[in-house]
Design an enzyme around this catalytic site. Structure first.
Site, PDB file in Angstrom:
ATOM      1  N   ASN A 209       0.961  -1.467   0.313  1.00 34.77           N
ATOM      2  CA  ASN A 209       0.324  -0.379  -0.336  1.00 34.77           C
ATOM      3  C   ASN A 209       1.153   1.107  -0.127  1.00 34.77           C
ATOM      4  OD1 ASN A 209       0.463   1.249   2.907  1.00 34.77           O
ATOM      5  ND2 ASN A 209      -0.522  -1.078   3.357  1.00 34.77           N
ATOM      6  N   ASP A 278      -4.559  -6.150   5.866  1.00 32.09           N
ATOM      7  CA  ASP A 278      -5.260  -7.283   6.196  1.00 32.09           C
ATOM      8  C   ASP A 278      -5.541  -8.306   5.611  1.00 32.09           C
ATOM      9  OD1 ASP A 278      -6.493  -4.965   7.544  1.00 32.09           O
ATOM     10  OD2 ASP A 278      -8.335  -4.426   5.997  1.00 32.09           O
ATOM     11  N   LYS A 288       9.137 -17.135 -10.091  1.00 32.96           N
ATOM     12  CA  LYS A 288       8.032 -15.234 -10.860  1.00 32.96           C
ATOM     13  C   LYS A 288       7.398 -16.510 -11.538  1.00 32.96           C
ATOM     14  CE  LYS A 288       8.648 -12.162 -13.740  1.00 32.96           C
ATOM     15  NZ  LYS A 288       9.555 -11.282 -15.307  1.00 32.96           N
ATOM     16  N   PRO A 305      -3.019 -11.417  11.524  1.00 34.86           N
ATOM     17  CA  PRO A 305      -2.849 -11.445  12.474  1.00 34.86           C
ATOM     18  C   PRO A 305      -3.085  -9.775  12.515  1.00 34.86           C
ATOM     19  CG  PRO A 305      -0.725 -12.212  12.324  1.00 34.86           C
ATOM     20  CD  PRO A 305      -1.604 -12.011  10.950  1.00 34.86           C
ATOM     21  N   ASP A 306      -4.311  -9.986  13.434  1.00 36.95           N
ATOM     22  CA  ASP A 306      -4.306  -7.801  13.748  1.00 36.95           C
ATOM     23  C   ASP A 306      -2.968  -7.398  15.359  1.00 36.95           C
ATOM     24  OD1 ASP A 306      -4.839  -4.963  15.094  1.00 36.95           O
ATOM     25  OD2 ASP A 306      -6.525  -5.437  13.949  1.00 36.95           O
ATOM     26  N   ILE A 307      -2.034  -6.677  14.752  1.00 35.05           N
ATOM     27  CA  ILE A 307      -0.539  -6.941  15.392  1.00 35.05           C
ATOM     28  C   ILE A 307      -1.263  -6.022  17.124  1.00 35.05           C
ATOM     29  CG2 ILE A 307       1.068  -6.407  15.999  1.00 35.05           C
ATOM     30  CD1 ILE A 307       1.707  -6.848  12.962  1.00 35.05           C
ATOM     31  N   PHE A 323      -3.463   3.777  15.128  1.00 33.17           N
ATOM     32  CA  PHE A 323      -3.635   4.723  14.173  1.00 33.17           C
ATOM     33  C   PHE A 323      -5.043   4.119  13.263  1.00 33.17           C
ATOM     34  CE2 PHE A 323      -0.835   8.708  13.264  1.00 33.17           C
ATOM     35  CZ  PHE A 323       0.299   7.992  14.715  1.00 33.17           C
ATOM     36  N   LYS A 337     -13.526   1.837  16.204  1.00 31.76           N
ATOM     37  CA  LYS A 337     -11.910   0.341  16.410  1.00 31.76           C
ATOM     38  C   LYS A 337     -11.473   0.593  16.852  1.00 31.76           C
ATOM     39  CE  LYS A 337     -10.590   1.035  12.385  1.00 31.76           C
ATOM     40  NZ  LYS A 337      -9.781   1.912  10.948  1.00 31.76           N
ATOM     41  N   LYS A 341     -10.517  -3.199  18.643  1.00 30.66           N
ATOM     42  CA  LYS A 341      -8.992  -3.418  19.632  1.00 30.66           C
ATOM     43  C   LYS A 341      -8.708  -2.541  20.703  1.00 30.66           C
ATOM     44  CE  LYS A 341      -7.390  -2.553  14.708  1.00 30.66           C
ATOM     45  NZ  LYS A 341      -6.996  -3.329  14.216  1.00 30.66           N
TER      46      LYS A 341
HETATM   47  O1  C5P Z   1      -8.410  -2.170  11.607  1.00 31.80           O
HETATM   48  P1  C5P Z   1      -6.996  -1.267  11.276  1.00 31.80           P
HETATM   49  O2  C5P Z   1      -6.508  -1.833  10.185  1.00 31.80           O
HETATM   50  O3  C5P Z   1      -8.123  -0.423  10.304  1.00 31.80           O
HETATM   51  O4  C5P Z   1      -6.684  -0.570  12.015  1.00 31.80           O
HETATM   52  C1  C5P Z   1      -5.402   0.310  12.219  1.00 31.80           C
HETATM   53  C2  C5P Z   1      -5.103   0.342  13.401  1.00 31.80           C
HETATM   54  O5  C5P Z   1      -4.375  -1.291  13.787  1.00 31.80           O
HETATM   55  C3  C5P Z   1      -3.366   0.517  12.687  1.00 31.80           C
HETATM   56  O6  C5P Z   1      -2.590   1.207  14.509  1.00 31.80           O
HETATM   57  C4  C5P Z   1      -2.213  -0.850  12.609  1.00 31.80           C
HETATM   58  O7  C5P Z   1      -1.004  -0.370  12.564  1.00 31.80           O
HETATM   59  C5  C5P Z   1      -3.538  -1.562  13.409  1.00 31.80           C
HETATM   60  N1  C5P Z   1      -3.531  -3.057  12.605  1.00 31.80           N
HETATM   61  C6  C5P Z   1      -2.637  -3.425  13.298  1.00 31.80           C
HETATM   62  N2  C5P Z   1      -2.386  -4.965  12.416  1.00 31.80           N
HETATM   63  C7  C5P Z   1      -3.088  -5.486  11.910  1.00 31.80           C
HETATM   64  C8  C5P Z   1      -4.022  -3.775  11.143  1.00 31.80           C
HETATM   65  C9  C5P Z   1      -4.040  -2.942  12.102  1.00 31.80           C
HETATM   66  O8  C5P Z   1      -1.632  -3.498  13.738  1.00 31.80           O
HETATM   67  N3  C5P Z   1      -3.434  -6.152  10.880  1.00 31.80           N
END
Ligand code: C5P
Length: 402
Positions: A209, A278, A288, A305-307, A323, A337, A341
């Site tokens: 991105n 995501d 390739k 995973p959502d870190i 953020f 959000k 979270k």
């Molecule tokens: O859910 P979203 O991506 O909009 O949330 C953004 C926040 O979550 C940011 O702080 C981003 O660094 C964190 N994030 C994360 N891991 C992910 C997706 C988002 O830590 N897989």
């Protein structure tokens, strides 16, 4: 102009790195500082005083007996006009003399008479640096509250390789700027993510991105300047690590997740600025993909995973800040959000305003509500955000049980 109106006395002592001090004067001036140069006699063998006079726009002080000083007190005059004294390069001999409180020339006398912070940027041959006598002096100087910048390691003017090289002028300027920042995060460790992630499709292609990493890097710099020990887990970006920040470079969300989770429990604060993908590709092609052989690919994606949520879920984990880059309904989406979270603070920005540029518009959301910050440079916003984090953390802020 982060040193606007600051008066800096730059002391130049005798070493080949004195030629780099000329660039230092220029860079300090560019940040708005008023620079007064004073040189030891040995320094003038390496660079002429005229160079410093031309770059600083001020006559250079060379000895205690300067006839221009009607009161014959150049050292007092110099120290009184300083907000900070910087000695760059600082030779082994000069460090030895000030570690022992000697005052036998203009610079050492001025150092003894000063009432402001002192920073030294040592520069010497690696054997001289490693010598126990020098190391004794270094320990003593640190005990006296004197800031030592570097030295760096690498190839030296004498042809040897090792520790003793003066830091680059840009790094010294960063340390000077940091010296004026209140140490509101002293003793705290800050773990951060920044930049995009890159999710490989095959050996050369991937999904990523447009995150530039600039906001995260500005925040890492501001936290370091506020006295924190900062570890920045960064996706692929084209910017160099801020001075004093420990940067760990990763590529994919899974790598970022592993790097963060290995360190999260030990951190006091976690700030997730990275634009983490995501989804990742379920099966990465080893070679390739060939248009003629493989045809149009069907790419299956699986969720990453959502870190941030994983760190926030840790028992006794760090104070978490997230953020939210949104393109519409900023407040509703950001607050939702934050609650989802389970974090005390989320920083929202409209994608249209901040992506890639040097300035931004941020709105902070916490349990008290919404705090819009005036549009500003990412560096200025980073400082304000650190201030808000310190305040909230000090209040023991947490997410309300919902
Ligand atoms: O859910 P979203 O991506 O909009 O949330 C953004 C926040 O979550 C940011 O702080 C981003 O660094 C964190 N994030 C994360 N891991 C992910 C997706 C988002 O830590 N897989």
């Amino acid at each position: 102009m982060e040193l606007n109106g600051k008066r800096i006395v730059l002391g130049v002592t005798g070493g080949i790195a004195a030629y780099k001090a000329a660039e230092l004067v220029r860079l300090l001036g560019k940040q708005g500082a008023e620079v007064q140069v004073a040189m030891t006699a040995a320094a003038t063998h390496f660079v002429g005083a005229t160079t410093f006079q031309a770059l600083s726009g001020r006559p250079v002080y060379l000895d205690q007996w300067d006839a221009r000083m009607p009161n014959a007190m150049a050292h007092i005059d110099l120290s009184r006009q300083a907000d900070l004294v910087l000695i760059a390069p600082a030779s082994a001999d000069f460090m030895a003399r000030i570690a022992n409180g000697m005052a036998d020339d203009l610079l050492s006398t001025m150092v003894l008479a000063r009432d402001c912070p002192l920073l030294l940027a040592p520069a010497m041959n690696r054997q001289m640096w490693e010598n126990p006598a020098t190391q004794r002096n270094v320990a003593r100087l640190r005990d006296d509250g004197i800031g030592l910048l570097g030295p760096a390691s690498g190839e030296q003017a004498c042809g040897e390789v090792g520790a003793g090289r003066m830091l680059e002028p840009e790094e010294i300027v960063e340390a000077v700027i940091a010296a004026f920042v209140p140490k509101s995060l002293r003793g705290q460790s800050v773990l951060m993510t920044a930049g995009p992630t890159f999710e490989a499709i095959d050996a050369v292609r991937g999904i990523t991105n447009l995150s530039s990493g600039k906001m995260g890097y500005a925040l890492a710099r501001a936290a370091q300047q506020a006295g924190a020990q900062v570890t920045l887990i960064s996706g692929p970006v084209g910017i160099s690590a801020p001075y004093g920040v420990d940067r760990i470079q990763v590529r994919s969300a899974l790598e970022m997740h592993a790097a963060v989770m290995a360190r999260a429990a030990a951190a006091d604060i976690f700030i997730g600025v990275a634009a983490v993908a995501d989804y990742r590709v379920a099966e990465i092609a080893e070679h390739k993909l060939k248009k003629d052989v493989d045809g149009p690919p069907t790419i299956e994606l699986v969720e990453n995973p959502d870190i941030l949520a994983a760190v926030a879920a840790l028992a006794d984990g760090p104070f978490c800040v997230g953020f939210a880059a949104e393109s519409q309904h900023l407040e509703a989406y950001a607050q939702a959000k934050r609650k989802k979270k389970n974090i005390p603070l989320i920083v929202a920005n409209l994608i249209q305003e901040g992506f890639g540029g040097d300035s931004n518009r941020l709105v902070l959301f916490d349990e008290q509500g919404m705090h819009p910050l005036a549009p500003a440079s990412k560096a200025q916003l980073a400082t304000q955000l650190i201030h808000h984090i310190v305040t909230l953390k000090g209040q023991g802020a947490c997410i309300a049980s919902t």
